[in-house]
Write a protein that holds these residues in place. Sequence first.
Motif, mmCIF file in Angstrom:
data_model
loop_
_atom_site.group_PDB
_atom_site.id
_atom_site.type_symbol
_atom_site.label_atom_id
_atom_site.label_comp_id
_atom_site.label_asym_id
_atom_site.label_seq_id
_atom_site.Cartn_x
_atom_site.Cartn_y
_atom_site.Cartn_z
ATOM 1 N N VAL A 143 33.908 39.385 20.608
ATOM 2 C CA VAL A 143 34.764 38.820 21.653
ATOM 3 C C VAL A 143 34.335 37.375 21.897
ATOM 4 O O VAL A 143 33.139 37.088 21.973
ATOM 5 C CB VAL A 143 34.655 39.643 22.955
ATOM 6 C CG1 VAL A 143 35.576 39.075 24.033
ATOM 7 C CG2 VAL A 143 34.986 41.108 22.691
ATOM 8 N N ALA B 250 35.404 46.917 36.149
ATOM 9 C CA ALA B 250 35.676 46.287 34.854
ATOM 10 C C ALA B 250 34.420 46.338 33.988
ATOM 11 O O ALA B 250 33.301 46.209 34.492
ATOM 12 C CB ALA B 250 36.088 44.833 35.066
ATOM 13 N N HIS C 57 27.557 41.237 26.128
ATOM 14 C CA HIS C 57 28.483 40.183 26.578
ATOM 15 C C HIS C 57 27.704 38.871 26.739
ATOM 16 O O HIS C 57 27.478 38.393 27.857
ATOM 17 C CB HIS C 57 29.071 40.664 27.912
ATOM 18 C CG HIS C 57 30.223 39.888 28.448
ATOM 19 N ND1 HIS C 57 30.218 38.531 28.595
ATOM 20 C CD2 HIS C 57 31.428 40.304 28.894
ATOM 21 C CE1 HIS C 57 31.365 38.151 29.127
ATOM 22 N NE2 HIS C 57 32.118 39.214 29.313
ATOM 23 N N PHE D 27 35.428 48.656 27.917
ATOM 24 C CA PHE D 27 35.430 47.195 27.887
ATOM 25 C C PHE D 27 36.679 46.707 28.611
ATOM 26 O O PHE D 27 37.781 47.197 28.357
ATOM 27 C CB PHE D 27 35.442 46.718 26.435
ATOM 28 C CG PHE D 27 35.405 45.223 26.324
ATOM 29 C CD1 PHE D 27 34.212 44.530 26.486
ATOM 30 C CD2 PHE D 27 36.561 44.503 26.096
ATOM 31 C CE1 PHE D 27 34.176 43.153 26.422
ATOM 32 C CE2 PHE D 27 36.532 43.121 26.028
ATOM 33 C CZ PHE D 27 35.334 42.451 26.187
ATOM 34 N N LYS E 32 41.127 29.804 35.581
ATOM 35 C CA LYS E 32 40.450 31.098 35.783
ATOM 36 C C LYS E 32 39.079 30.887 36.424
ATOM 37 O O LYS E 32 38.650 31.697 37.248
ATOM 38 C CB LYS E 32 40.334 31.850 34.450
ATOM 39 C CG LYS E 32 39.686 33.205 34.625
ATOM 40 C CD LYS E 32 40.078 34.227 33.611
ATOM 41 C CE LYS E 32 39.340 35.524 33.917
ATOM 42 N NZ LYS E 32 39.814 36.661 33.181
ATOM 43 N N ASP F 64 40.457 33.919 25.191
ATOM 44 C CA ASP F 64 39.990 35.291 25.430
ATOM 45 C C ASP F 64 40.485 36.134 24.257
ATOM 46 O O ASP F 64 41.639 36.554 24.235
ATOM 47 C CB ASP F 64 40.557 35.792 26.779
ATOM 48 C CG ASP F 64 39.874 37.069 27.248
ATOM 49 O OD1 ASP F 64 39.086 37.636 26.467
ATOM 50 O OD2 ASP F 64 40.145 37.490 28.388
ATOM 51 N N ARG G 92 26.440 47.968 33.593
ATOM 52 C CA ARG G 92 25.908 46.686 34.088
ATOM 53 C C ARG G 92 25.658 46.697 35.592
ATOM 54 O O ARG G 92 25.168 45.715 36.144
ATOM 55 C CB ARG G 92 26.821 45.522 33.680
ATOM 56 C CG ARG G 92 28.197 45.524 34.301
ATOM 57 C CD ARG G 92 28.979 44.271 33.891
ATOM 58 N NE ARG G 92 30.331 44.271 34.425
ATOM 59 C CZ ARG G 92 31.132 43.215 34.440
ATOM 60 N NH1 ARG G 92 30.719 42.054 33.961
ATOM 61 N NH2 ARG G 92 32.357 43.295 34.936
ATOM 62 N N LYS H 99 44.251 37.568 24.101
ATOM 63 C CA LYS H 99 44.614 38.184 25.391
ATOM 64 C C LYS H 99 45.358 37.239 26.323
ATOM 65 O O LYS H 99 45.909 37.678 27.334
ATOM 66 C CB LYS H 99 43.353 38.721 26.072
ATOM 67 C CG LYS H 99 42.697 39.840 25.256
ATOM 68 C CD LYS H 99 41.980 40.864 26.110
ATOM 69 C CE LYS H 99 40.631 40.457 26.551
ATOM 70 N NZ LYS H 99 39.845 41.510 27.199
ATOM 71 N N TYR I 80 26.415 35.301 27.150
ATOM 72 C CA TYR I 80 26.843 33.979 27.615
ATOM 73 C C TYR I 80 25.893 32.937 27.016
ATOM 74 O O TYR I 80 24.677 32.989 27.260
ATOM 75 C CB TYR I 80 26.732 33.872 29.136
ATOM 76 C CG TYR I 80 27.783 34.607 29.938
ATOM 77 C CD1 TYR I 80 27.708 35.980 30.153
ATOM 78 C CD2 TYR I 80 28.847 33.920 30.525
ATOM 79 C CE1 TYR I 80 28.660 36.644 30.918
ATOM 80 C CE2 TYR I 80 29.804 34.580 31.300
ATOM 81 C CZ TYR I 80 29.701 35.934 31.484
ATOM 82 O OH TYR I 80 30.644 36.593 32.255
ATOM 83 N N MET J 108 37.568 32.838 39.938
ATOM 84 C CA MET J 108 36.427 33.776 39.954
ATOM 85 C C MET J 108 35.418 33.324 41.008
ATOM 86 O O MET J 108 34.855 32.226 40.899
ATOM 87 C CB MET J 108 35.763 33.814 38.563
ATOM 88 C CG MET J 108 36.636 34.480 37.519
ATOM 89 S SD MET J 108 35.741 34.732 35.961
ATOM 90 C CE MET J 108 35.582 33.058 35.385
HETATM 91 C C1 BG6 Z 1 35.394 38.986 28.632
HETATM 92 C C2 BG6 Z 1 36.810 39.505 28.655
HETATM 93 O O1 BG6 Z 1 34.648 39.743 27.752
HETATM 94 O O2 BG6 Z 1 34.836 39.102 29.932
HETATM 95 C C3 BG6 Z 1 37.604 38.706 29.667
HETATM 96 O O3 BG6 Z 1 37.387 39.406 27.360
HETATM 97 C C4 BG6 Z 1 36.933 38.775 31.036
HETATM 98 O O4 BG6 Z 1 38.927 39.220 29.737
HETATM 99 C C5 BG6 Z 1 35.488 38.322 30.899
HETATM 100 O O5 BG6 Z 1 37.619 37.941 31.947
HETATM 101 C C6 BG6 Z 1 34.686 38.391 32.191
HETATM 102 O O6 BG6 Z 1 34.762 39.664 32.750
HETATM 103 P P1 BG6 Z 1 34.070 39.983 34.126
HETATM 104 O O7 BG6 Z 1 34.472 41.392 34.473
HETATM 105 O O8 BG6 Z 1 32.587 39.862 33.928
HETATM 106 O O9 BG6 Z 1 34.600 38.963 35.097
#
Ligand code: BG6
Length: 285
Positions: A231, A86, A154, A75, A239, A199, A91, A178, A156, A243
């Motif tokens: 989380v 990451a 994860h 993670f 941020k 976060d 995924r 974080k 959304y 992105m």
């Molecule tokens: C969250 C993390 O789960 O995912 C964050 O806690 C991270 O730190 C976010 O920025 C998105 O991650 P990614 O790799 O999909 O941009």
Amino acid sequence: MKTSIPGLFLDSGLNGLSRFQIRTAAAQGQLFLHGAHLAAWQPAGHQPVLWLSGSSWFQSGRPIRGGVPICFPWFGPHPQDPALPAHGSARLQEWQLQQTQADDDGTLRLVLQTVVGNFQLRYEICPGAELSLQLDCQLSPDATEPEKFEAALHTYLQVSDIRSIWITGLENSGYLNKVPQPEWCAASEQPIQFTAETDRVYQGTADTVVLHDPGLLRRIEISKQGSLSTVVWNPWIDKSRRMPDFGDDEWTGMVCIETACVGEHAVVLQPGQSHRMSALIRVLS
Ligand code: BG6
């Protein structure tokens, strides 16, 4: 293109990614084999529950931004090698759709599988009036030693405005905050509200979590098993701008509430052993 299952259609996909459309009496949705990624779920009679970025990449080798990415077997950044992707490789992989079934009430049962290193993953997604997600991870019986993994669904979620929602169910859990710098925080005994980038990795979280959204006149309940981490993430303004696959103004319309096993609640399996993590998501009015 019709499949043999009523309500499940294979469409032409996006940039060569295989995509299924779900259209049943119980729900609508979208599933990519890339990452076993459920990108949309909308139970009948409700607004969409999952959020999907208008700026997402839909490309092999890159994660989809929104829906329910699966983080596995680590993670966040890889603990030793920051060059590795990451949130792990699951995924980014093409999964196989192994089994499909339609229940009488219109709920589909979709089973996907893949292999990551020595782990065999089985993921059952049941989009209907409720959404059930179940991830089984088995360490190969041929492995020669125990192995550890982290995992997260994860998720959304679409919200009316991040500044006017709140989350209950995590008041009694301590968390790793974080941002701006990682620090451990004691349980706040307060619902979570959002006024800045957030976060947080909550630990020891067996309880059901509820997202309260007065703007959409609904609550979303997430109950879970086999997961002791949750989380909570919203990137806020700066941020979002950093992105490339996230619209500058999209931060107001989403929040992630992730059913997870991470950090001190990562899972160690013996060869042949398996672990199940599941989440059940329901819309309450
Ligand atoms: C969250 C993390 O789960 O995912 C964050 O806690 C991270 O730190 C976010 O920025 C998105 O991650 P990614 O790799 O999909 O941009």
